[in-house]
Each structure stands twice: as C-alpha cells, then as structure tokens.
Scaffold this motif. Sequence first.
Motif, PDB file in Angstrom:
ATOM      1  N   TRP A  97       0.846  -1.190   0.000  1.00  0.00           N
ATOM      2  CA  TRP A  97       0.000   0.000   0.000  1.00  0.00           C
ATOM      3  C   TRP A  97       0.885   1.244   0.000  1.00  0.00           C
ATOM      4  O   TRP A  97       2.104   1.133   0.140  1.00  0.00           O
ATOM      5  N   VAL A  98       0.228   2.434  -0.104  1.00  0.00           N
ATOM      6  CA  VAL A  98       0.943   3.705   0.066  1.00  0.00           C
ATOM      7  C   VAL A  98       0.238   4.468   1.186  1.00  0.00           C
ATOM      8  O   VAL A  98      -0.972   4.736   1.097  1.00  0.00           O
ATOM      9  N   HIS A  99       0.947   4.773   2.262  1.00  0.00           N
ATOM     10  CA  HIS A  99       0.340   5.450   3.423  1.00  0.00           C
ATOM     11  C   HIS A  99       0.540   6.949   3.285  1.00  0.00           C
ATOM     12  O   HIS A  99       1.664   7.435   3.158  1.00  0.00           O
ATOM     13  N   PHE A 100      -0.594   7.693   3.271  1.00  0.00           N
ATOM     14  CA  PHE A 100      -0.591   9.146   3.061  1.00  0.00           C
ATOM     15  C   PHE A 100      -0.849   9.859   4.383  1.00  0.00           C
ATOM     16  O   PHE A 100      -1.975   9.829   4.881  1.00  0.00           O
ATOM     17  N   ASP A 101       0.143  10.505   4.933  1.00  0.00           N
ATOM     18  CA  ASP A 101      -0.039  11.226   6.198  1.00  0.00           C
ATOM     19  C   ASP A 101      -0.439  12.664   5.939  1.00  0.00           C
ATOM     20  O   ASP A 101       0.402  13.501   5.610  1.00  0.00           O
ATOM     21  N   VAL A 102      -1.734  12.933   6.070  1.00  0.00           N
ATOM     22  CA  VAL A 102      -2.270  14.267   5.775  1.00  0.00           C
ATOM     23  C   VAL A 102      -2.357  15.067   7.085  1.00  0.00           C
ATOM     24  O   VAL A 102      -3.049  14.658   8.015  1.00  0.00           O
ATOM     25  N   MET A 103      -1.616  16.163   7.166  1.00  0.00           N
ATOM     26  CA  MET A 103      -1.557  16.964   8.391  1.00  0.00           C
ATOM     27  C   MET A 103      -1.902  18.419   8.073  1.00  0.00           C
ATOM     28  O   MET A 103      -1.495  18.952   7.049  1.00  0.00           O
ATOM     29  N   ASP A 104      -2.663  19.076   8.996  1.00  0.00           N
ATOM     30  CA  ASP A 104      -3.222  20.406   8.671  1.00  0.00           C
ATOM     31  C   ASP A 104      -2.704  21.527   9.569  1.00  0.00           C
ATOM     32  O   ASP A 104      -3.221  22.641   9.543  1.00  0.00           O
ATOM     33  N   ASN A 105      -1.699  21.243  10.428  1.00  0.00           N
ATOM     34  CA  ASN A 105      -1.200  22.242  11.386  1.00  0.00           C
ATOM     35  C   ASN A 105      -2.324  22.798  12.263  1.00  0.00           C
ATOM     36  O   ASN A 105      -2.302  23.950  12.688  1.00  0.00           O
ATOM     37  N   HIS A 106      -3.321  21.952  12.516  1.00  0.00           N
ATOM     38  CA  HIS A 106      -4.438  22.339  13.401  1.00  0.00           C
ATOM     39  C   HIS A 106      -4.727  21.171  14.351  1.00  0.00           C
ATOM     40  O   HIS A 106      -4.548  21.297  15.550  1.00  0.00           O
ATOM     41  N   TYR A 107      -4.996  20.016  13.739  1.00  0.00           N
ATOM     42  CA  TYR A 107      -5.187  18.823  14.586  1.00  0.00           C
ATOM     43  C   TYR A 107      -3.831  18.324  15.095  1.00  0.00           C
ATOM     44  O   TYR A 107      -3.717  17.829  16.217  1.00  0.00           O
ATOM     45  N   VAL A 108      -2.807  18.446  14.268  1.00  0.00           N
ATOM     46  CA  VAL A 108      -1.432  18.107  14.669  1.00  0.00           C
ATOM     47  C   VAL A 108      -0.534  19.293  14.310  1.00  0.00           C
ATOM     48  O   VAL A 108      -0.857  20.067  13.407  1.00  0.00           O
ATOM     49  N   THR A 118      -1.119   2.126  -8.858  1.00  0.00           N
ATOM     50  CA  THR A 118      -2.369   1.361  -8.743  1.00  0.00           C
ATOM     51  C   THR A 118      -2.504   0.715  -7.358  1.00  0.00           C
ATOM     52  O   THR A 118      -3.562   0.211  -7.000  1.00  0.00           O
ATOM     53  N   ALA A 119      -1.458   0.746  -6.556  1.00  0.00           N
ATOM     54  CA  ALA A 119      -1.521   0.175  -5.201  1.00  0.00           C
ATOM     55  C   ALA A 119      -2.531   0.969  -4.369  1.00  0.00           C
ATOM     56  O   ALA A 119      -2.739   2.162  -4.619  1.00  0.00           O
ATOM     57  N   PRO A 120      -3.174   0.309  -3.387  1.00  0.00           N
ATOM     58  CA  PRO A 120      -4.131   1.028  -2.536  1.00  0.00           C
ATOM     59  C   PRO A 120      -3.501   2.227  -1.831  1.00  0.00           C
ATOM     60  O   PRO A 120      -2.397   2.122  -1.284  1.00  0.00           O
ATOM     61  N   ILE A 121      -4.206   3.364  -1.892  1.00  0.00           N
ATOM     62  CA  ILE A 121      -3.763   4.576  -1.201  1.00  0.00           C
ATOM     63  C   ILE A 121      -4.467   4.607   0.154  1.00  0.00           C
ATOM     64  O   ILE A 121      -5.700   4.669   0.226  1.00  0.00           O
ATOM     65  N   ASP A 122      -3.670   4.531   1.201  1.00  0.00           N
ATOM     66  CA  ASP A 122      -4.152   4.415   2.583  1.00  0.00           C
ATOM     67  C   ASP A 122      -4.037   5.782   3.244  1.00  0.00           C
ATOM     68  O   ASP A 122      -2.988   6.128   3.785  1.00  0.00           O
ATOM     69  N   VAL A 123      -5.111   6.586   3.156  1.00  0.00           N
ATOM     70  CA  VAL A 123      -5.057   7.969   3.629  1.00  0.00           C
ATOM     71  C   VAL A 123      -5.305   8.043   5.141  1.00  0.00           C
ATOM     72  O   VAL A 123      -6.275   7.484   5.659  1.00  0.00           O
ATOM     73  N   HIS A 124      -4.382   8.721   5.822  1.00  0.00           N
ATOM     74  CA  HIS A 124      -4.472   8.918   7.275  1.00  0.00           C
ATOM     75  C   HIS A 124      -4.690  10.409   7.512  1.00  0.00           C
ATOM     76  O   HIS A 124      -3.745  11.198   7.399  1.00  0.00           O
ATOM     77  N   LEU A 125      -5.948  10.795   7.800  1.00  0.00           N
ATOM     78  CA  LEU A 125      -6.288  12.212   7.974  1.00  0.00           C
ATOM     79  C   LEU A 125      -6.000  12.643   9.404  1.00  0.00           C
ATOM     80  O   LEU A 125      -6.684  12.233  10.336  1.00  0.00           O
ATOM     81  N   MET A 126      -4.982  13.486   9.562  1.00  0.00           N
ATOM     82  CA  MET A 126      -4.719  14.126  10.844  1.00  0.00           C
ATOM     83  C   MET A 126      -5.149  15.582  10.691  1.00  0.00           C
ATOM     84  O   MET A 126      -4.323  16.506  10.636  1.00  0.00           O
ATOM     85  N   VAL A 127      -6.452  15.750  10.498  1.00  0.00           N
ATOM     86  CA  VAL A 127      -7.027  17.063  10.198  1.00  0.00           C
ATOM     87  C   VAL A 127      -8.299  17.226  11.027  1.00  0.00           C
ATOM     88  O   VAL A 127      -8.911  16.238  11.460  1.00  0.00           O
ATOM     89  N   GLU A 128      -8.690  18.472  11.243  1.00  0.00           N
ATOM     90  CA  GLU A 128      -9.959  18.764  11.947  1.00  0.00           C
ATOM     91  C   GLU A 128     -10.537  20.045  11.356  1.00  0.00           C
ATOM     92  O   GLU A 128      -9.804  21.045  11.286  1.00  0.00           O
TER      93      GLU A 128
END
Length: 220
Positions: A32-43, A62-72
């Motif tokens: 898979w591909v792990h996507f660390d999404v950060m918004d400078n608010h939640y983290v 084409t590999a699964p995109i594994d999105v990790h939302l560290m957002v609020e």
Amino acid sequence: KNSAVIAPSILSANFAKLGAEVDEVLTAGCQWVHFDVMDNHYVPNLTFGPMICKALKDYGITAPIDVHLMVEPVDEMIKSFAAAGADYISFHPEATKHLHRSVHLVKELGCKVGLVLNPATPINLIKDVLEDLDIILIMSVNPGFGGQSFIPKTLDKIRAVRRLIDEHNLDIRLSVDGGVKPDNIKQIFDAGADTFVMGSAIFASEDRAATIKQTLAQVN
Ligand code: DX5
Ligand code: ZN
C-alpha cells in the motif's frame, strides 16, 4: 487473519521525486501507500492535500492509497480525498463532532473506512461503530512527525484490539503506525497486527529493498 501488508508512509520520502520513490518501495514488495495528511491544526505539522493523491493516481500508481487524515474537521477532506482516488480513509474520532456520520460518509463515497486511536485514546471511543470499520489504526507514537520511537505500552492495546476484532468475528485490518522498525515488527505482529506503516525505517534506510525484504520475512 489477513495477509501482512507493509504500508510505507510517504511523509519520509523525497518529495522532489515522489513518483519514483513510491515506485521503488512498491517494486521492492510494499503493498500500500500510506498518506499522512496533516493540517497544522489537529497536529502541529503541515503536509499535503488531495492534489498529491490525484497526482500519484494520474502518474499510474495502482496500489491502494491508505489515507491517514490528521485534520480537523474531517468531512470536507473525506470528500476531497475520495474524489482524488483514496482507497482507505482513516481519521481520528476526536476530530469530528459526529463520529457515526463521518464514518458513513466515507462508506457512502465508496472508500474503505478506518478510525485512528492515539496512544491515550481508549478503544471504547470507537466500539459503537466497530462493525462499520474496515481498518483500525493504532498510533504507536503521538501523531505529527516521522522518525519517533515506538511507545511500548501500545503492544497491550494491539493485543486488546486484536481480541475485540476476533471476539466479534469482524473483518477489520489492524494497522500499527509510528516507530515500526525491522527490530520491533515481529513483536508487533505477534501482538496481533496485520498492517504495518513504516516511514523513516524504509525511506531513511541505506538499502530500502533489503530492509523491506527482511521486514516482510518477519511477518509472513
Ligand atoms: C505520524 C504518522 C506516521 C509516521 C510514521 O503522525 O501518522 O505514519 O509517518 O513514520 P515512522 O515510521 O518514521 O515513525
Ligand atoms: Zn500515519
């Protein structure tokens, strides 16, 4: 138990050549591909948005995109990442005012849904939506940065969540995220995890292919 998945976190990749970096680790055996999404608010950090997800899909990943939302809040980002081609969308329960609604928003958009437990977030927080989940991410570091050390207490939580999944006979992937290394992954696997997020251990390695190979050997 699900087959083992290594999900490299692109947070630690060289962003000047992201496509090639992702190709390299997938070719070497990551699934898979792990996507660390950060918004400078939640983290307290800022990374990238849905455009990067779309760019990698358009590039041909084409590999699964594994999105990790560290957002609020999460709901708008759930919609944007679903539109950008995310396969899994996981978010922190503390980051939404309406947990059941946000979980079902992911599902209605056709993505698999996950919830993320921070080191001190009790499993209780997610038990009422357990049956709706496709994946549970257990944070073994405090979210916001790569390269941190694995919090050993997390092993107890991994065992507890594995018991919970098995007792309810649910088809939920158990992912561990943060400080996962070739020298601790066997312990984490034995505690019941089947999905392993690895950022710096892979991208900062002298020999990425060798690291991935020796890591996969320990969990299969
Ligand atoms: C931290 C992220 C993790 C991190 C993992 O907030 O959620 O995915 O990038 O990086 P390593 O494997 O370097 O701890
Ligand atoms: Zn992550």
